[in-house]
Design a protein around this motif. Structure first.
Motif, mmCIF file in Angstrom:
data_model
loop_
_atom_site.group_PDB
_atom_site.id
_atom_site.type_symbol
_atom_site.label_atom_id
_atom_site.label_comp_id
_atom_site.label_asym_id
_atom_site.label_seq_id
_atom_site.Cartn_x
_atom_site.Cartn_y
_atom_site.Cartn_z
ATOM 1 N N ARG A 1 0.813 -1.214 0.000
ATOM 2 C CA ARG A 1 0.000 0.000 0.000
ATOM 3 C C ARG A 1 0.846 1.265 0.000
ATOM 4 O O ARG A 1 0.332 2.355 -0.229
ATOM 5 N N GLY A 2 2.115 1.138 0.308
ATOM 6 C CA GLY A 2 2.970 2.318 0.358
ATOM 7 C C GLY A 2 2.921 3.013 1.709
ATOM 8 O O GLY A 2 3.225 4.206 1.790
ATOM 9 N N ASP A 3 2.548 2.276 2.757
ATOM 10 C CA ASP A 3 2.506 2.856 4.104
ATOM 11 C C ASP A 3 3.906 3.205 4.605
ATOM 12 O O ASP A 3 4.059 4.097 5.427
ATOM 13 N N TYR A 4 4.885 2.483 4.134
ATOM 14 C CA TYR A 4 6.277 2.773 4.503
ATOM 15 C C TYR A 4 6.870 3.707 3.458
ATOM 16 O O TYR A 4 6.722 3.497 2.256
ATOM 17 N N GLN B 1 19.145 -9.916 7.693
ATOM 18 C CA GLN B 1 18.610 -8.639 8.176
ATOM 19 C C GLN B 1 17.376 -8.187 7.397
ATOM 20 O O GLN B 1 16.747 -7.209 7.764
ATOM 21 N N VAL B 2 17.035 -8.872 6.319
ATOM 22 C CA VAL B 2 15.883 -8.482 5.504
ATOM 23 C C VAL B 2 14.634 -9.149 6.069
ATOM 24 O O VAL B 2 14.537 -10.366 6.112
ATOM 25 N N ILE B 3 13.695 -8.312 6.511
ATOM 26 C CA ILE B 3 12.432 -8.813 7.047
ATOM 27 C C ILE B 3 11.523 -9.235 5.906
ATOM 28 O O ILE B 3 10.894 -10.280 5.944
ATOM 29 N N GLY B 4 11.466 -8.400 4.884
ATOM 30 C CA GLY B 4 10.628 -8.696 3.738
ATOM 31 C C GLY B 4 10.783 -7.634 2.675
ATOM 32 O O GLY B 4 11.422 -6.607 2.894
ATOM 33 N N TYR B 5 10.182 -7.910 1.524
ATOM 34 C CA TYR B 5 10.175 -6.932 0.443
ATOM 35 C C TYR B 5 8.928 -7.142 -0.398
ATOM 36 O O TYR B 5 8.302 -8.206 -0.364
ATOM 37 N N HIS B 6 8.582 -6.115 -1.123
ATOM 38 C CA HIS B 6 7.414 -6.166 -1.998
ATOM 39 C C HIS B 6 7.691 -5.260 -3.186
ATOM 40 O O HIS B 6 8.397 -4.264 -3.054
ATOM 41 N N GLN B 7 7.121 -5.633 -4.322
ATOM 42 C CA GLN B 7 7.217 -4.752 -5.490
ATOM 43 C C GLN B 7 6.729 -3.380 -5.083
ATOM 44 O O GLN B 7 5.716 -3.234 -4.409
ATOM 45 N N ALA B 8 7.453 -2.371 -5.472
ATOM 46 C CA ALA B 8 7.150 -1.004 -5.046
ATOM 47 C C ALA B 8 5.858 -0.495 -5.682
ATOM 48 O O ALA B 8 5.517 -0.889 -6.798
ATOM 49 N N PRO B 9 5.156 0.382 -4.963
ATOM 50 C CA PRO B 9 4.026 1.060 -5.608
ATOM 51 C C PRO B 9 4.541 1.944 -6.742
ATOM 52 O O PRO B 9 5.735 2.243 -6.818
ATOM 53 N N LEU C 1 11.810 -2.413 -5.754
ATOM 54 C CA LEU C 1 11.352 -3.151 -4.571
ATOM 55 C C LEU C 1 11.449 -2.249 -3.350
ATOM 56 O O LEU C 1 12.424 -1.499 -3.202
ATOM 57 N N LEU C 2 10.457 -2.333 -2.469
ATOM 58 C CA LEU C 2 10.564 -1.722 -1.153
ATOM 59 C C LEU C 2 11.003 -2.826 -0.201
ATOM 60 O O LEU C 2 10.423 -3.915 -0.187
ATOM 61 N N VAL C 3 12.025 -2.539 0.583
ATOM 62 C CA VAL C 3 12.629 -3.548 1.452
ATOM 63 C C VAL C 3 12.531 -3.092 2.902
ATOM 64 O O VAL C 3 12.859 -1.951 3.223
ATOM 65 N N LEU C 4 12.110 -4.019 3.778
ATOM 66 C CA LEU C 4 12.119 -3.773 5.219
ATOM 67 C C LEU C 4 13.361 -4.421 5.797
ATOM 68 O O LEU C 4 13.615 -5.606 5.572
#
Length: 175
Positions: A81-84, A143-151, A160-163
């Motif tokens: 959703r792009g919350d981060y 150290q990577v919690i997760g990632y998702h294709q970027a908005p 990619l947005l990476v946590l």
């Protein structure tokens, strides 16, 4: 030389000779610069974390996404959703595979150093080599919690947005 000089003392024969000046310079090896040491450490980290043969289980359909085992699935939804908002951006357009590996390690180290939880990696679409390899590498890093294709606002299909877990060295979850 005459017979008189042959029988004379060495000191008499050397009178008037000018001594040579010291012309040798000893150059100690310069200590490696901090940047060179950091680059070497990043190469070693990249080699220890990332394997090109490892292929994590990725969803066959939908956007590229990954979540470390045991994490809250809602984190992926927030990324989608792009919350981060990413605080660091890494643009890998035009990079070779090996260079991209080093840059990924550098990005994660910077995230830990500056306590940045979300970063954006722009790999582009191009021939698809980085687009395919980067998710695989990120899934291997502790150290990577997760990632998702970027908005779309952060690059869409080419990013990619990476946590990043910035709380501990061993990959334990603390935010």
């Amino acid at each position: 030389m005459s017979k008189d000089n042959q029988n004379g003392s060495f000191a008499e024969m050397m009178s008037g000779v000018k001594p040579l000046s010291q012309d040798k310079h000893h150059h100690p090896k310069a200590a490696p610069k901090r940047i060179q040491v950091e680059e070497k450490q990043q190469r070693q980290l990249a080699d220890s974390y990332f394997s090109d043969e490892f292929q994590p289980a990725m969803p066959d359909s939908g956007p590229v996404r990954y979540l470390r085992q045991g994490e809250d699935p809602f984190e992926l939804k927030k990324l989608r959703r792009g919350d981060y908002t990413p605080d660091l951006m890494l643009d890998l357009h035009g990079y070779r595979t090996q260079e991209a590996r080093f840059e990924l390690i550098a990005l994660i180290e910077e995230c830990k150093k500056h306590h940045v939880h979300c970063a954006c990696i722009m790999h582009g679409i191009g021939s698809g080599v980085l687009k395919q390899q980067i998710p695989s590498w990120l899934a291997q890093h502790p150290q990577v919690i997760g990632y998702h294709q970027a908005p779309l606002e952060w690059g869409g299909n080419g990013a990619l947005l990476v946590l990043v877990d910035v709380g501990s060295e061993d990959g334990g979850h603390r935010r």
